[in-house]
Design a protein around this motif. Structure first.
Motif, PDB file in Angstrom:
ATOM      1  N   ILE A 175       0.837  -1.214   0.000  1.00  0.00           N
ATOM      2  CA  ILE A 175       0.000   0.000   0.000  1.00  0.00           C
ATOM      3  C   ILE A 175       0.867   1.256   0.000  1.00  0.00           C
ATOM      4  O   ILE A 175       0.623   2.202  -0.759  1.00  0.00           O
ATOM      5  CB  ILE A 175      -0.951  -0.018   1.207  1.00  0.00           C
ATOM      6  N   LEU A 176       1.918   1.276   0.830  1.00  0.00           N
ATOM      7  CA  LEU A 176       2.808   2.433   0.863  1.00  0.00           C
ATOM      8  C   LEU A 176       3.591   2.560  -0.439  1.00  0.00           C
ATOM      9  O   LEU A 176       3.840   3.668  -0.927  1.00  0.00           O
ATOM     10  CB  LEU A 176       3.769   2.335   2.053  1.00  0.00           C
ATOM     11  N   ASP A 177       3.963   1.429  -1.007  1.00  0.00           N
ATOM     12  CA  ASP A 177       4.656   1.411  -2.297  1.00  0.00           C
ATOM     13  C   ASP A 177       3.772   2.032  -3.375  1.00  0.00           C
ATOM     14  O   ASP A 177       4.192   2.923  -4.121  1.00  0.00           O
ATOM     15  CB  ASP A 177       5.006  -0.040  -2.647  1.00  0.00           C
ATOM     16  N   ALA A 178       2.525   1.590  -3.450  1.00  0.00           N
ATOM     17  CA  ALA A 178       1.592   2.096  -4.450  1.00  0.00           C
ATOM     18  C   ALA A 178       1.249   3.566  -4.221  1.00  0.00           C
ATOM     19  O   ALA A 178       0.822   4.258  -5.149  1.00  0.00           O
ATOM     20  CB  ALA A 178       0.314   1.260  -4.432  1.00  0.00           C
ATOM     21  N   SER A 179       1.449   4.045  -2.992  1.00  0.00           N
ATOM     22  CA  SER A 179       1.130   5.431  -2.658  1.00  0.00           C
ATOM     23  C   SER A 179       2.236   6.403  -3.054  1.00  0.00           C
ATOM     24  O   SER A 179       2.069   7.615  -2.929  1.00  0.00           O
ATOM     25  CB  SER A 179       0.856   5.567  -1.156  1.00  0.00           C
ATOM     26  N   GLY A 180       3.365   5.866  -3.511  1.00  0.00           N
ATOM     27  CA  GLY A 180       4.411   6.734  -4.037  1.00  0.00           C
ATOM     28  C   GLY A 180       5.545   7.069  -3.088  1.00  0.00           C
ATOM     29  O   GLY A 180       6.306   8.010  -3.345  1.00  0.00           O
ATOM     30  N   PHE A 181       5.699   6.308  -2.003  1.00  0.00           N
ATOM     31  CA  PHE A 181       6.821   6.564  -1.108  1.00  0.00           C
ATOM     32  C   PHE A 181       8.104   6.008  -1.727  1.00  0.00           C
ATOM     33  O   PHE A 181       8.130   4.887  -2.226  1.00  0.00           O
ATOM     34  CB  PHE A 181       6.566   5.947   0.264  1.00  0.00           C
ATOM     35  N   ASP A 182       9.164   6.811  -1.683  1.00  0.00           N
ATOM     36  CA  ASP A 182      10.441   6.386  -2.265  1.00  0.00           C
ATOM     37  C   ASP A 182      11.109   5.321  -1.416  1.00  0.00           C
ATOM     38  O   ASP A 182      11.732   4.397  -1.942  1.00  0.00           O
ATOM     39  CB  ASP A 182      11.380   7.594  -2.391  1.00  0.00           C
ATOM     40  N   ILE A 183      10.975   5.463  -0.108  1.00  0.00           N
ATOM     41  CA  ILE A 183      11.608   4.538   0.828  1.00  0.00           C
ATOM     42  C   ILE A 183      10.573   4.078   1.849  1.00  0.00           C
ATOM     43  O   ILE A 183       9.791   4.882   2.363  1.00  0.00           O
ATOM     44  CB  ILE A 183      12.784   5.209   1.559  1.00  0.00           C
ATOM     45  N   ILE A 184      10.553   2.777   2.110  1.00  0.00           N
ATOM     46  CA  ILE A 184       9.684   2.222   3.152  1.00  0.00           C
ATOM     47  C   ILE A 184      10.584   1.518   4.161  1.00  0.00           C
ATOM     48  O   ILE A 184      11.347   0.619   3.805  1.00  0.00           O
ATOM     49  CB  ILE A 184       8.670   1.214   2.574  1.00  0.00           C
ATOM     50  N   ILE A 185      10.522   1.966   5.405  1.00  0.00           N
ATOM     51  CA  ILE A 185      11.343   1.380   6.471  1.00  0.00           C
ATOM     52  C   ILE A 185      10.456   0.515   7.363  1.00  0.00           C
ATOM     53  O   ILE A 185       9.437   0.978   7.869  1.00  0.00           O
ATOM     54  CB  ILE A 185      12.033   2.464   7.313  1.00  0.00           C
ATOM     55  N   ILE A 186      10.852  -0.739   7.531  1.00  0.00           N
ATOM     56  CA  ILE A 186      10.169  -1.642   8.454  1.00  0.00           C
ATOM     57  C   ILE A 186      11.062  -1.791   9.680  1.00  0.00           C
ATOM     58  O   ILE A 186      12.166  -2.317   9.594  1.00  0.00           O
ATOM     59  CB  ILE A 186       9.924  -3.031   7.835  1.00  0.00           C
ATOM     60  N   GLU A 187      10.583  -1.296  10.808  1.00  0.00           N
ATOM     61  CA  GLU A 187      11.328  -1.468  12.053  1.00  0.00           C
ATOM     62  C   GLU A 187      10.662  -2.584  12.839  1.00  0.00           C
ATOM     63  O   GLU A 187       9.499  -2.480  13.211  1.00  0.00           O
ATOM     64  CB  GLU A 187      11.342  -0.186  12.882  1.00  0.00           C
ATOM     65  N   THR A 188      11.394  -3.673  13.069  1.00  0.00           N
ATOM     66  CA  THR A 188      10.795  -4.844  13.709  1.00  0.00           C
ATOM     67  C   THR A 188      10.986  -4.817  15.226  1.00  0.00           C
ATOM     68  O   THR A 188      11.748  -4.019  15.763  1.00  0.00           O
ATOM     69  CB  THR A 188      11.379  -6.140  13.130  1.00  0.00           C
ATOM     70  N   VAL A 189      10.281  -5.718  15.903  1.00  0.00           N
ATOM     71  CA  VAL A 189      10.208  -5.679  17.361  1.00  0.00           C
ATOM     72  C   VAL A 189      11.489  -6.083  18.072  1.00  0.00           C
ATOM     73  O   VAL A 189      11.678  -5.786  19.226  1.00  0.00           O
ATOM     74  CB  VAL A 189       9.053  -6.576  17.875  1.00  0.00           C
ATOM     75  N   GLY A 190      12.383  -6.793  17.384  1.00  0.00           N
ATOM     76  CA  GLY A 190      13.599  -7.233  18.047  1.00  0.00           C
ATOM     77  C   GLY A 190      13.354  -8.434  18.927  1.00  0.00           C
ATOM     78  O   GLY A 190      13.595  -8.383  20.127  1.00  0.00           O
ATOM     79  N   VAL A 191      12.877  -9.523  18.326  1.00  0.00           N
ATOM     80  CA  VAL A 191      12.516 -10.692  19.125  1.00  0.00           C
ATOM     81  C   VAL A 191      13.537 -11.820  19.031  1.00  0.00           C
ATOM     82  O   VAL A 191      13.280 -12.916  19.468  1.00  0.00           O
ATOM     83  CB  VAL A 191      11.125 -11.222  18.692  1.00  0.00           C
ATOM     84  N   GLY A 192      14.718 -11.538  18.442  1.00  0.00           N
ATOM     85  CA  GLY A 192      15.760 -12.553  18.459  1.00  0.00           C
ATOM     86  C   GLY A 192      15.867 -13.340  17.171  1.00  0.00           C
ATOM     87  O   GLY A 192      15.697 -12.823  16.078  1.00  0.00           O
ATOM     88  N   GLN A 193      16.118 -14.633  17.309  1.00  0.00           N
ATOM     89  CA  GLN A 193      16.501 -15.467  16.181  1.00  0.00           C
ATOM     90  C   GLN A 193      15.473 -15.471  15.060  1.00  0.00           C
ATOM     91  O   GLN A 193      15.814 -15.382  13.888  1.00  0.00           O
ATOM     92  CB  GLN A 193      16.731 -16.905  16.657  1.00  0.00           C
ATOM     93  N   SER A 194      14.173 -15.585  15.399  1.00  0.00           N
ATOM     94  CA  SER A 194      13.152 -15.724  14.370  1.00  0.00           C
ATOM     95  C   SER A 194      12.922 -14.429  13.591  1.00  0.00           C
ATOM     96  O   SER A 194      12.206 -14.420  12.600  1.00  0.00           O
ATOM     97  CB  SER A 194      11.832 -16.177  15.001  1.00  0.00           C
ATOM     98  N   GLU A 195      13.573 -13.339  14.030  1.00  0.00           N
ATOM     99  CA  GLU A 195      13.376 -12.074  13.354  1.00  0.00           C
ATOM    100  C   GLU A 195      14.010 -12.063  11.964  1.00  0.00           C
ATOM    101  O   GLU A 195      13.811 -11.129  11.185  1.00  0.00           O
ATOM    102  CB  GLU A 195      13.944 -10.931  14.196  1.00  0.00           C
ATOM    103  N   VAL A 196      14.759 -13.093  11.633  1.00  0.00           N
ATOM    104  CA  VAL A 196      15.364 -13.165  10.302  1.00  0.00           C
ATOM    105  C   VAL A 196      14.304 -13.182   9.203  1.00  0.00           C
ATOM    106  O   VAL A 196      14.624 -12.995   8.036  1.00  0.00           O
ATOM    107  CB  VAL A 196      16.285 -14.399  10.168  1.00  0.00           C
TER     108      VAL A 196
END
Length: 312
Positions: A129-150
């Motif tokens: 949705i953000l991509d289609a809205s025209g944002f040049d950069i989309i940053i995903i900041e994850t929760v930091g839950v360890g190994q499975s965050e890969v």
């Protein structure tokens, strides 16, 4: 809703679309049918790392850098789900409030909803949705839950692993296999004692894992508080995007993600159907009753239920 309304200039339309995907509304498929053809131009950056590494402060500093280059930035802050409501804890919005009046920045906190990888199923749709809205950069900041965050690697073009001195997360992260995930390693809070030590540790690990300098991840030392290293980090992100495009990896990543998303949606749909089927098989002489009385094994029951769903 009409996808023609989706533009970075219309935050209300974006919010409405994101709510549809978060709630898994019946309009999701129709919405994504319209959104998907308009995707593919945004640079998707994943910011991952242990809790307390200063990811949110780092993201806030990066927003300033990218906006200074007239790039429109969308942020998806994946928060731990509330155990009571399932909603997102809005800590990231509080930390990034300096950008709330900037029309070129859109920030959304989303619940991980118990996803082990720190990214929920709806995060993929939110990125689209953000991509289609025209944002040049989309940053995903994850929760930091360890190994499975890969799992963030399945969504992002560029993955940045944030580490801090003297927190013990260097060893933890290396054991978790994130060394193979990161395209960029950020040593944040470089003013703290031990910054040089963790830099040497990461360089040593990269020497072991990578023998080709063209594939070797970059290491950038930063201080989100003072702003030191943030300009360099923004340049490294842009350089990585250019590298992906020059090598053809940009399109390959999008094709790989599309296949994984289709498979994930199939699993989700079949999972719901199987759960409903299991509910119907709870009575006398049912498959689940046969498992309970040890007439058949759980393995055999699973095969029977899947065949029933598939019509086999």
């Amino acid at each position: 809703m009409e996808v023609t309304e989706l533009t970075w200039k219309n935050p209300r339309a974006i919010a409405k679309a994101l709510t549809i995907v978060e709630n898994n509304d019946e309009q999701v498929t129709s919405l994504m049918d319209q959104v998907y053809p308009k995707t593919g131009t945004s640079h998707i950056i994943g910011i991952t790392g242990a809790p307390g590494a200063g990811k949110s402060s780092l993201v806030s500093s990066l927003i300033k850098q990218f906006r200074g280059r007239d790039l429109k930035v969308g942020i998806i802050a994946v928060d731990p789900s509330s155990p009571f409501s399932g909603g997102a804890i809005l800590g990231d919005r509080v930390r990034m409030q300096d950008h709330s009046l900037d029309k070129g920045v859109y920030i959304r906190s989303m619940a991980s909803r118990g996803s082990l990888g720190g990214v929920s199923v709806s995060t993929r749709e939110a990125v689209a949705i953000l991509d289609a809205s025209g944002f040049d950069i989309i940053i995903i900041e994850t929760v930091g839950v360890g190994q499975s965050e890969v799992e963030v690697i399945q969504i992002a073009d560029t993955v940045s692993v944030v580490l801090t001195p003297n927190s013990g997360d260097s060893i933890q992260t290396m054991k978790a296999g994130i060394m193979e995930v990161g395209d960029i390693f950020v040593i944040n809070k470089l003013d703290l004692p031990g910054a040089d030590k963790i830099l040497r540790e990461i360089e040593s690990m990269l020497d072991f894992h990578y023998h080709d300098d063209t594939e070797r991840p970059e290491i950038v030392s930063t201080s989100a508080v003072s702003g030191q290293g943030i300009n360099e980090l923004a340049n490294v992100f842009i350089d990585h995007k250019n590298l992906l495009k020059d090598t053809g990896r940009w399109e390959e990543l999008r094709n790989e993600r599309a296949q994984k998303q289709v498979l994930e949606l199939i699993r989700q749909d079949l999972g719901r159907k199987l759960e409903l089927l299991m509910e119907r098989h709870q009575g006398e002489d049912s498959i689940m009753e046969q498992v309970k009385t040890q007439q058949i094994s759980p393995h055999r029951a699973a095969i029977k239920l899947v065949n029933e769903v598939m019509g086999g």
